[in-house]
Design a protein around this motif. Structure first.
Motif, PDB file in Angstrom:
ATOM      1  N   GLY A 337       0.819  -1.207   0.000  1.00  0.00           N
ATOM      2  CA  GLY A 337       0.000   0.000   0.000  1.00  0.00           C
ATOM      3  C   GLY A 337       0.851   1.254   0.000  1.00  0.00           C
ATOM      4  N   GLN A 338       1.987   1.236   0.685  1.00  0.00           N
ATOM      5  CA  GLN A 338       2.898   2.383   0.684  1.00  0.00           C
ATOM      6  C   GLN A 338       3.522   2.564  -0.692  1.00  0.00           C
ATOM      7  OE1 GLN A 338       5.591   1.533   3.891  1.00  0.00           O
ATOM      8  NE2 GLN A 338       4.012   1.747   5.478  1.00  0.00           N
ATOM      9  N   LEU A 339       3.885   1.458  -1.339  1.00  0.00           N
ATOM     10  CA  LEU A 339       4.391   1.540  -2.716  1.00  0.00           C
ATOM     11  C   LEU A 339       3.335   2.120  -3.659  1.00  0.00           C
ATOM     12  CD1 LEU A 339       6.346  -1.816  -3.333  1.00  0.00           C
ATOM     13  CD2 LEU A 339       7.288   0.493  -3.288  1.00  0.00           C
ATOM     14  N   ALA A 340       2.072   1.712  -3.435  1.00  0.00           N
ATOM     15  CA  ALA A 340       0.990   2.173  -4.312  1.00  0.00           C
ATOM     16  C   ALA A 340       0.785   3.679  -4.184  1.00  0.00           C
ATOM     17  CB  ALA A 340      -0.302   1.423  -3.990  1.00  0.00           C
ATOM     18  N   VAL A 341       0.841   4.211  -2.954  1.00  0.00           N
ATOM     19  CA  VAL A 341       0.700   5.661  -2.782  1.00  0.00           C
ATOM     20  C   VAL A 341       1.843   6.380  -3.485  1.00  0.00           C
ATOM     21  CG1 VAL A 341       0.762   7.526  -1.092  1.00  0.00           C
ATOM     22  CG2 VAL A 341      -0.604   5.498  -0.636  1.00  0.00           C
ATOM     23  N   GLY A 342       3.084   5.884  -3.318  1.00  0.00           N
ATOM     24  CA  GLY A 342       4.216   6.495  -4.030  1.00  0.00           C
ATOM     25  C   GLY A 342       4.058   6.394  -5.530  1.00  0.00           C
ATOM     26  N   SER A 343       3.502   5.289  -6.011  1.00  0.00           N
ATOM     27  CA  SER A 343       3.286   5.116  -7.449  1.00  0.00           C
ATOM     28  C   SER A 343       2.294   6.138  -7.973  1.00  0.00           C
ATOM     29  CB  SER A 343       2.783   3.693  -7.735  1.00  0.00           C
ATOM     30  OG  SER A 343       3.746   2.734  -7.361  1.00  0.00           O
ATOM     31  N   ARG A 393      12.077   5.303  -1.794  1.00  0.00           N
ATOM     32  CA  ARG A 393      13.312   5.096  -2.559  1.00  0.00           C
ATOM     33  C   ARG A 393      13.070   4.132  -3.723  1.00  0.00           C
ATOM     34  NH1 ARG A 393      16.102   3.948   1.373  1.00  0.00           N
ATOM     35  NH2 ARG A 393      17.271   5.881   1.672  1.00  0.00           N
ATOM     36  N   GLU A 394      12.288   3.080  -3.458  1.00  0.00           N
ATOM     37  CA  GLU A 394      12.012   2.095  -4.509  1.00  0.00           C
ATOM     38  C   GLU A 394      11.188   2.711  -5.631  1.00  0.00           C
ATOM     39  OE1 GLU A 394      10.167  -2.451  -4.899  1.00  0.00           O
ATOM     40  OE2 GLU A 394      10.586  -1.583  -2.919  1.00  0.00           O
ATOM     41  N   VAL A 395      10.212   3.549  -5.265  1.00  0.00           N
ATOM     42  CA  VAL A 395       9.392   4.202  -6.292  1.00  0.00           C
ATOM     43  C   VAL A 395      10.226   5.179  -7.104  1.00  0.00           C
ATOM     44  CG1 VAL A 395       7.469   5.791  -6.638  1.00  0.00           C
ATOM     45  CG2 VAL A 395       7.224   3.877  -5.070  1.00  0.00           C
ATOM     46  N   LEU A 396      11.082   5.945  -6.435  1.00  0.00           N
ATOM     47  CA  LEU A 396      11.943   6.896  -7.150  1.00  0.00           C
ATOM     48  C   LEU A 396      12.883   6.188  -8.124  1.00  0.00           C
ATOM     49  CD1 LEU A 396      12.849   9.398  -4.291  1.00  0.00           C
ATOM     50  CD2 LEU A 396      11.566   9.928  -6.360  1.00  0.00           C
ATOM     51  N   ASN A 397      13.239   4.945  -7.817  1.00  0.00           N
ATOM     52  CA  ASN A 397      14.117   4.182  -8.695  1.00  0.00           C
ATOM     53  C   ASN A 397      13.367   3.450  -9.793  1.00  0.00           C
ATOM     54  OD1 ASN A 397      16.445   4.956  -7.347  1.00  0.00           O
ATOM     55  ND2 ASN A 397      16.304   3.255  -5.876  1.00  0.00           N
ATOM     56  N   GLY A 398      12.047   3.711  -9.910  1.00  0.00           N
ATOM     57  CA  GLY A 398      11.322   3.213 -11.065  1.00  0.00           C
ATOM     58  C   GLY A 398      10.261   2.177 -10.793  1.00  0.00           C
ATOM     59  N   THR A 399      10.116   1.712  -9.567  1.00  0.00           N
ATOM     60  CA  THR A 399       9.100   0.688  -9.266  1.00  0.00           C
ATOM     61  C   THR A 399       7.709   1.306  -9.267  1.00  0.00           C
ATOM     62  OG1 THR A 399      10.654  -0.573  -7.924  1.00  0.00           O
ATOM     63  CG2 THR A 399       8.305  -0.997  -7.570  1.00  0.00           C
ATOM     64  N   ARG A 400       6.755   0.629  -9.940  1.00  0.00           N
ATOM     65  CA  ARG A 400       5.346   1.035  -9.919  1.00  0.00           C
ATOM     66  C   ARG A 400       4.500  -0.228  -9.741  1.00  0.00           C
ATOM     67  NH1 ARG A 400       8.126   4.809 -10.162  1.00  0.00           N
ATOM     68  NH2 ARG A 400       8.050   6.621 -11.558  1.00  0.00           N
ATOM     69  N   ASN A 401       3.659  -0.260  -8.726  1.00  0.00           N
ATOM     70  CA  ASN A 401       2.776  -1.428  -8.570  1.00  0.00           C
ATOM     71  C   ASN A 401       1.325  -1.113  -8.913  1.00  0.00           C
ATOM     72  OD1 ASN A 401       2.303   0.135  -6.344  1.00  0.00           O
ATOM     73  ND2 ASN A 401       2.138  -1.568  -4.893  1.00  0.00           N
ATOM     74  N   VAL A 402       1.014   0.162  -9.240  1.00  0.00           N
ATOM     75  CA  VAL A 402      -0.299   0.550  -9.788  1.00  0.00           C
ATOM     76  C   VAL A 402      -0.063   1.625 -10.849  1.00  0.00           C
ATOM     77  CG1 VAL A 402      -1.633   0.037  -7.699  1.00  0.00           C
ATOM     78  CG2 VAL A 402      -0.675   2.306  -8.006  1.00  0.00           C
ATOM     79  N   SER A 403      -0.989   1.716 -11.789  1.00  0.00           N
ATOM     80  CA  SER A 403      -0.903   2.741 -12.837  1.00  0.00           C
ATOM     81  C   SER A 403      -1.959   3.817 -12.636  1.00  0.00           C
ATOM     82  CB  SER A 403      -1.076   2.082 -14.209  1.00  0.00           C
ATOM     83  OG  SER A 403      -2.346   1.435 -14.277  1.00  0.00           O
TER      84      SER A 403
END
Length: 425
Positions: A337-343, A393-403
């Motif tokens: 969920g944290q990755l998704a918000v960053g995405s 950091r992971e999102v800034l490096n290009g990871t996206r788990n939602v569009s």
């Protein structure tokens, strides 16, 4: 061809106006959501404070009830003591009356005995001693003479003893009477003190009862206020849910329009590239027809040497900003969920319909309530958790788990990707 271009431009401008209108309306709803959220926070604080007040008042009520119970027990004990004091005083009064009667009777008897003794003494001493002597000498024998002499002496001694006895009895009765009077005075003083204590405790008891009545009234008022706060809170929560639903619908429409506009822009870009390629081919054909064998002085390949690969280099400020907003919006959510918000943040940065920087997206008016409430600033100052920072950091490096471009609390009214407590759409 020019007519088609004009129509495309008009359509594009209208689309932009549509998006701006949607954005303004969404901003208005977001402001309403923010205001409603603030009102909900205020009502929750009011309910919490009212609960604390009720707890304090109920504690004070119990203390007052215990004090009243203690005072009532003391009054009951003093009343019993006062009753005993009054009964003792009545007994002493009754005993005093009896003592006075005894004294009066003894004095009367003493007086009568004194009169009789006086008569006997007068009879014996007022007659001539010669007569007494003749009375003794006329006795037929010596024993009779002694008996008659002893008789006169015994009478005198008897009267003297009787007088002593009566005087002793009178002194004893008078002493008893004095003791009874003294004891009665002490009992009267004790009764006075007990009455004063009763009056004082009764006054304090009345004050405590008044305080208890006031405290009960405060509790009733506080409970009524809490009930009203809770009713208002339920209404505000339902209103917030309705606003969230409306905003989600508007966000969905805006996302669809953004997607359509981006597709239109991509199509127009492809058409422009095709026209450029056709023009280049015509120019090449014209050069060949003119017999020219030179090559195009422009050696560009048509590609933008400064094209962005889609990944965003990590910078200190971007990392802190993204970590803080992830912490505020999804600090209590799973890592996905944290990755998704960053995405969502980075998807907006990469979209032509939003600001093209992380700070621009985060601080865009009416988008993220933690920014306007001040919670985001506090998170920046104190720092986000390590999980939120790792996700940023992971999102800034290009990871996206939602569009997706939007997310909100999952209330079951919006279709999308559900991760934790949020739905992304």
């Amino acid at each position: 061809m020019n007519h088609q271009k004009k129509l495309a431009r008009i359509s594009f401008v209208l689309g932009i106006c549509f998006l701006c209108g949607r954005k303004a309306y969404a901003g208005t709803i977001q402001n309403q959501i923010q205001n409603t959220g603030e009102r909900i926070n205020q009502l929750e604080e009011s309910v919490s404070q009212t609960d604390k007040n009720i707890s304090t008042y109920e504690k004070e009520q119990r203390e007052l009830e215990q004090q009243i119970f203690t005072a009532q027990e003391k009054i009951s004990r003093l009343s019993n003591e006062l009753d005993r004091t009054k009964a003792a005083a009545e007994d002493i009064e009754e005993e005093t009356v009896k003592t006075k009667r005894r004294l009066s009777q003894s004095q009367k008897e003493q007086k009568e005995q004194y009169i009789q003794m006086k008569r006997r003494i007068q009879f014996m001493y007022e007659n001539s001693r010669q007569d007494m002597l003749i009375y003794v000498l006329q006795a037929g024998s010596m024993p009779e003479a002694l008996r008659r002499a002893n008789y006169f002496q015994a009478v005198i001694s008897y009267d003297r003893e009787k007088m002593k006895e009566y005087k002793a009895v009178i002194r004893k009765i008078k002493q008893a009477e004095a003791e009874l009077v003294s004891e009665k005075e002490e009992l009267e003083e004790l009764e006075k003190q007990q009455l004063e204590q009763l009056s004082e405790i009764d006054g304090v008891l009345n004050e405590m009862k008044a305080s208890l009545s006031s405290k009960i009234f405060q509790i009733q008022q506080s409970r009524a206020m809490r009930s009203k706060y809770k009713q208002d809170l339920e209404k505000q929560i339902k209103y917030e849910q309705e606003l969230e639903r409306q905003k989600a619908q508007e966000d969905l429409k805006r996302a669809e329009e953004i997607k359509r506009q981006e597709q239109e822009l991509a199509r127009q870009k492809q058409e422009a590239q095709a026209r450029q390629e056709q023009a280049r081919l015509r120019q090449e054909a014209a050069r060949q027809q003119s017999g020219g064998n030179g090559s195009d002085s422009g050696s560009g390949s048509g590609s933008d040497s400064s094209s962005d690969s889609g990944s965003h280099m990590e910078s200190g400020s971007s990392l802190e900003l993204l970590s803080a907003i992830i912490y505020c919006e999804a600090g209590n959510q799973p890592y996905e969920g944290q990755l998704a918000v960053g995405s969502v943040i980075m998807n907006r940065v990469e979209s032509s319909s939003f600001p093209n920087s992380i700070s621009g997206v985060i601080y865009q008016s009416g988008q993220f309530s933690p920014v306007s409430s001040g919670r985001f600033a506090r998170a920046l100052a104190s720092g986000a958790g390590r999980h939120c920072k790792a996700a940023a950091r992971e999102v800034l490096n290009g990871t996206r788990n939602v569009s997706c471009l939007y997310f909100c609390a999952d209330n079951g009214l919006i279709d999308g990707t559900v991760i934790g407590d949020h739905v992304f759409y």
